[in-house]
Design a protein around this motif. Structure first.
Motif, short mmCIF file in Angstrom:
data_model
loop_
_atom_site.label_atom_id
_atom_site.label_comp_id
_atom_site.label_asym_id
_atom_site.label_seq_id
_atom_site.Cartn_x
_atom_site.Cartn_y
_atom_site.Cartn_z
N ILE A 1 21.51 -22.23 11.15
CA ILE A 1 21.98 -21.99 9.79
C ILE A 1 21.71 -20.54 9.41
O ILE A 1 20.59 -20.04 9.58
N ARG A 2 22.74 -19.86 8.91
CA ARG A 2 22.61 -18.47 8.47
C ARG A 2 22.91 -18.42 6.97
O ARG A 2 24.01 -18.73 6.54
N VAL A 3 21.91 -18.08 6.20
CA VAL A 3 22.07 -18.04 4.75
C VAL A 3 22.86 -16.80 4.36
O VAL A 3 22.63 -15.70 4.89
N GLU A 4 23.81 -16.95 3.43
CA GLU A 4 24.59 -15.83 2.93
C GLU A 4 23.72 -14.98 2.00
O GLU A 4 23.26 -15.45 0.96
N PRO A 5 23.48 -13.70 2.34
CA PRO A 5 22.55 -12.89 1.54
C PRO A 5 23.00 -12.68 0.10
O PRO A 5 22.19 -12.43 -0.78
N GLY A 6 24.32 -12.78 -0.16
CA GLY A 6 24.82 -12.50 -1.50
C GLY A 6 24.86 -13.68 -2.43
O GLY A 6 25.40 -13.57 -3.54
N SER A 7 24.28 -14.82 -2.05
CA SER A 7 24.43 -16.02 -2.88
C SER A 7 23.13 -16.49 -3.51
O SER A 7 23.05 -17.61 -4.01
N PHE A 8 22.10 -15.65 -3.52
CA PHE A 8 20.78 -16.11 -3.96
C PHE A 8 20.62 -16.16 -5.47
O PHE A 8 19.66 -16.73 -5.99
N ASP B 1 22.10 -17.73 -7.87
CA ASP B 1 22.19 -19.04 -8.52
C ASP B 1 21.19 -19.98 -7.85
O ASP B 1 21.41 -20.44 -6.74
N PRO B 2 20.07 -20.28 -8.51
CA PRO B 2 19.05 -21.12 -7.87
C PRO B 2 19.50 -22.56 -7.63
O PRO B 2 18.89 -23.27 -6.84
N ALA B 3 20.58 -22.98 -8.30
CA ALA B 3 21.04 -24.37 -8.15
C ALA B 3 22.04 -24.53 -7.02
O ALA B 3 22.47 -25.64 -6.72
N SER B 4 22.40 -23.43 -6.35
CA SER B 4 23.46 -23.47 -5.34
C SER B 4 23.25 -22.33 -4.37
O SER B 4 22.78 -21.25 -4.76
N ARG B 5 23.59 -22.55 -3.11
CA ARG B 5 23.43 -21.48 -2.10
C ARG B 5 24.50 -21.63 -1.04
O ARG B 5 24.77 -22.75 -0.56
N VAL B 6 25.09 -20.52 -0.65
CA VAL B 6 26.09 -20.51 0.42
C VAL B 6 25.39 -20.17 1.73
O VAL B 6 24.52 -19.30 1.78
N PHE B 7 25.78 -20.89 2.78
CA PHE B 7 25.24 -20.60 4.11
C PHE B 7 26.31 -20.87 5.15
O PHE B 7 27.38 -21.43 4.86
N HIS B 8 26.05 -20.44 6.38
CA HIS B 8 27.02 -20.55 7.46
C HIS B 8 26.42 -21.38 8.60
O HIS B 8 25.23 -21.26 8.90
N LEU B 9 27.26 -22.16 9.22
CA LEU B 9 26.87 -22.95 10.40
C LEU B 9 28.02 -22.83 11.39
O LEU B 9 29.07 -23.45 11.20
N GLY B 10 27.83 -21.99 12.42
CA GLY B 10 28.97 -21.67 13.28
C GLY B 10 30.03 -20.96 12.46
O GLY B 10 29.76 -20.00 11.77
N ASP B 11 31.26 -21.47 12.53
CA ASP B 11 32.36 -20.89 11.76
C ASP B 11 32.51 -21.55 10.39
O ASP B 11 33.40 -21.18 9.63
N GLN B 12 31.65 -22.51 10.07
CA GLN B 12 31.77 -23.21 8.80
C GLN B 12 31.11 -22.40 7.67
O GLN B 12 30.02 -21.84 7.84
N VAL B 13 31.78 -22.41 6.50
CA VAL B 13 31.21 -21.83 5.29
C VAL B 13 30.81 -23.01 4.39
O VAL B 13 31.66 -23.79 3.96
N LEU B 14 29.51 -23.14 4.16
CA LEU B 14 28.97 -24.31 3.45
C LEU B 14 28.25 -23.87 2.18
O LEU B 14 27.78 -22.75 2.07
N ARG B 15 28.18 -24.80 1.24
CA ARG B 15 27.47 -24.54 -0.02
C ARG B 15 26.55 -25.72 -0.31
O ARG B 15 27.00 -26.88 -0.38
N GLY B 16 25.27 -25.43 -0.46
CA GLY B 16 24.31 -26.46 -0.83
C GLY B 16 24.17 -26.55 -2.34
O GLY B 16 24.15 -25.53 -3.03
N LEU B 17 24.07 -27.76 -2.86
CA LEU B 17 23.94 -28.00 -4.30
C LEU B 17 22.68 -28.79 -4.59
O LEU B 17 22.38 -29.77 -3.90
N GLY B 18 21.97 -28.38 -5.64
CA GLY B 18 20.83 -29.14 -6.12
C GLY B 18 21.29 -30.32 -6.97
O GLY B 18 22.49 -30.56 -7.14
N PRO B 19 20.35 -31.09 -7.54
CA PRO B 19 20.71 -32.30 -8.29
C PRO B 19 21.66 -32.05 -9.45
O PRO B 19 22.67 -32.75 -9.59
N GLN B 20 21.36 -31.06 -10.31
CA GLN B 20 22.24 -30.82 -11.46
C GLN B 20 23.58 -30.27 -11.01
O GLN B 20 24.64 -30.65 -11.53
N ALA B 21 23.56 -29.37 -10.04
CA ALA B 21 24.81 -28.82 -9.53
C ALA B 21 25.65 -29.90 -8.87
O ALA B 21 26.89 -29.87 -8.93
#
Length: 473
Positions: free
Chosen positions: A8-15, A17-37
């Motif tokens: 997993i490679r975290v996107e440096p420009g997405s930090f 928003d503490p409720a959400s984070r973009v990261f990469h897995l291979g060629d996939q662009v993924l976004r993690g969401l917390g409970p409220q998000a």
């Protein structure tokens, strides 16, 4: 290799928003969401708004991911986004691009308010491009909107979109250096001294520069919740919020810049190519890009009016056309936009001073070189401008052009001989003998040391040579 084996490679420009984070897995662009998000996303995904924006191509393609297919991310929900061909920054856009991005942002906000949602952010960085078509990418920005709730993204919108547009439309100043210097955009206090006297009355300035700046100063110590409560007590409503957004849309739509004439706007007439030279160059470029098969990304460095970018686009999924002159890029963009082009992305950039890494720790906004790993790099009539016009040593020029291509990618480069009329014009402004190594044989030696030259062609004029080379070959 399975998904679980990938890092997993975290996107440096997405930090931010503490409720959400973009990261990469291979060629996939993924976004993690917390409970409220997650709750906000579920409400959005169930709405007609989300389906409509997706169908219209105004929102980046997004779908939930089965957690069983991923390593443990620690997020409540994970979304997968469509991968865009190239990530650019607002200070690389032309005026027309920034204006169209602002209009899309406002359209999405207006339609969100009408559907009972809002967008938490107003940043220009929430938008990217498919060719000349803007697309909104920040799914995590959407949230249900309460009655009387002000738009939290208004300040960001002003600083990264509206103020740069006002700067250029009203004062004729290119906004790109201002945005490049400050990742958070232009502050109201920076603009207010520039809009004094009769300039105070220019469209958008009284309300969005002077009044907004004064209100920021007045409420500097107040919490956002306290300000929102004051607005509700004063009768602020969703209806008024919608009216404000519509007024902003009308303002932004009226803003424009005068495209000044100049040498590069009429490059095809003034560049000195003969018809035979141009035909030979066009066929060489077409053959080189076609020989790469289905290229995912082509860089056209020094694209001018986009002639060769268009040729490359016939054989590639995406082309990034880089040109230094903002007026030339804006003209190209408006033409491509009118055509509905979704392959060619024009960008404003000085190749002797390309976009560096910026923001937090210098990586929040990746530099151009870090983003530009292309299958094919076109460097046509560029080398002499860098080596002679900008005094960049020839080995450094070759090194940088090679670095823009991925290993195994192609470099298509044009060398303008010292006796060429354009090279002589540049040399005439330099001390005699200052560039003894600017020679064809030296250029070929440098290129062969870094690439495997597959073919070359002298143009009919006899003073320019084209090379097709495999990087690292």
């Amino acid at each position: 290799m399975t998904t679980a084996d990938l890092r997993i490679r975290v996107e440096p420009g997405s930090f931010r928003d503490p409720a959400s984070r973009v990261f990469h897995l291979g060629d996939q662009v993924l976004r993690g969401l917390g409970p409220q998000a997650t709750a906000d996303w579920q409400a959005l995904a169930a709405s007609d708004l989300f389906a409509a924006l997706l169908a219209e191509g105004k929102l980046c393609g997004t779908e939930p991911v089965d957690p069983a297919t991923l390593p443990d991310t620690g997020w409540t929900t994970v979304l997968r986004h469509d991968r865009l061909p190239f990530v650019s920054h607002p200070y690389e856009w032309s005026f027309g691009m920034l204006r169209d991005a602002a209009l899309l942002h406002l359209e999405i906000l207006r339609r969100a308010l009408e559907a009972g949602f809002t967008t938490r952010d107003g940043s220009a960085y929430n938008l990217q491009w498919r060719g000349a078509t803007p697309v909104f990418i920040d799914i995590g920005s959407f949230a249900p909107c309460g009655e009387g709730e002000p738009w939290a993204g208004y300040r960001q919108f002003c600083q990264t979109l509206l103020y740069p547009l006002l700067l250029q439309a009203h004062l004729g100043l290119d906004f790109q250096p201002w945005l490049r210097a400050r990742v958070d955009g232009i502050e109201a206090d920076q603009l207010r001294p520039l809009f004094r006297g009769v300039r105070r009355l220019l469209p958008g300035v009284p309300t969005h520069v002077h009044l907004h700046g004064a209100m920021q100063a007045r409420h500097a110590e107040a919490s956002s919740s306290a300000v929102a409560a004051q607005l509700r007590d004063a009768g602020y409503s969703r209806r008024l919020a919608l009216a404000t957004v519509r007024r902003l849309e009308r303002l932004v739509r009226r803003l424009d810049r005068r495209v000044d004439g100049g040498h590069w706007l009429d490059y095809q007439r003034t560049c000195g190519y003969t018809a035979a030279d141009r035909a030979g160059k066009e066929s060489f470029v077409a053959e080189a890009v076609a020989a790469c098969g289905s290229a995912r990304l082509v860089l056209d460095l020094g694209a001018n009016d986009g002639r060769y970018a268009r040729i490359a686009a016939r054989h590639a999924a995406a082309v990034v056309a880089v040109e230094q002159d903002p007026a030339v890029v804006d003209t190209l963009y408006r033409t491509l936009r009118a055509e509905g082009d979704r392959r060619i992305l024009p960008l404003v950039m000085d190749l002797a001073d390309p976009s560096p890494g910026g923001g937090w720790r210098g990586v929040e906004r990746a530099g151009f070189a870090a983003r530009a790993q292309a299958d094919v790099v076109l460097a046509l009539a560029v080398v002499h401008h860098l080596a002679i016009g900008r005094n960049v040593p020839l080995p450094e020029v070759v090194d940088q052009l090679v670095a823009y291509a991925r290993p195994g990618g192609r470099l298509v480069v044009e060398f303008v001989h010292p006796e060429d009329a354009m090279a002589r014009r540049l040399l005439a402004n330099k001390p005699a003998g200052i560039f003894p190594d600017y020679r064809r044989d030296e250029f070929e030696r440098l290129l062969a040391a870094r690439c495997r030259v597959e073919r070359q062609r002298d143009l009919p004029s006899g003073t320019r040579t084209l090379y097709q080379a495999v990087v690292g070959g």
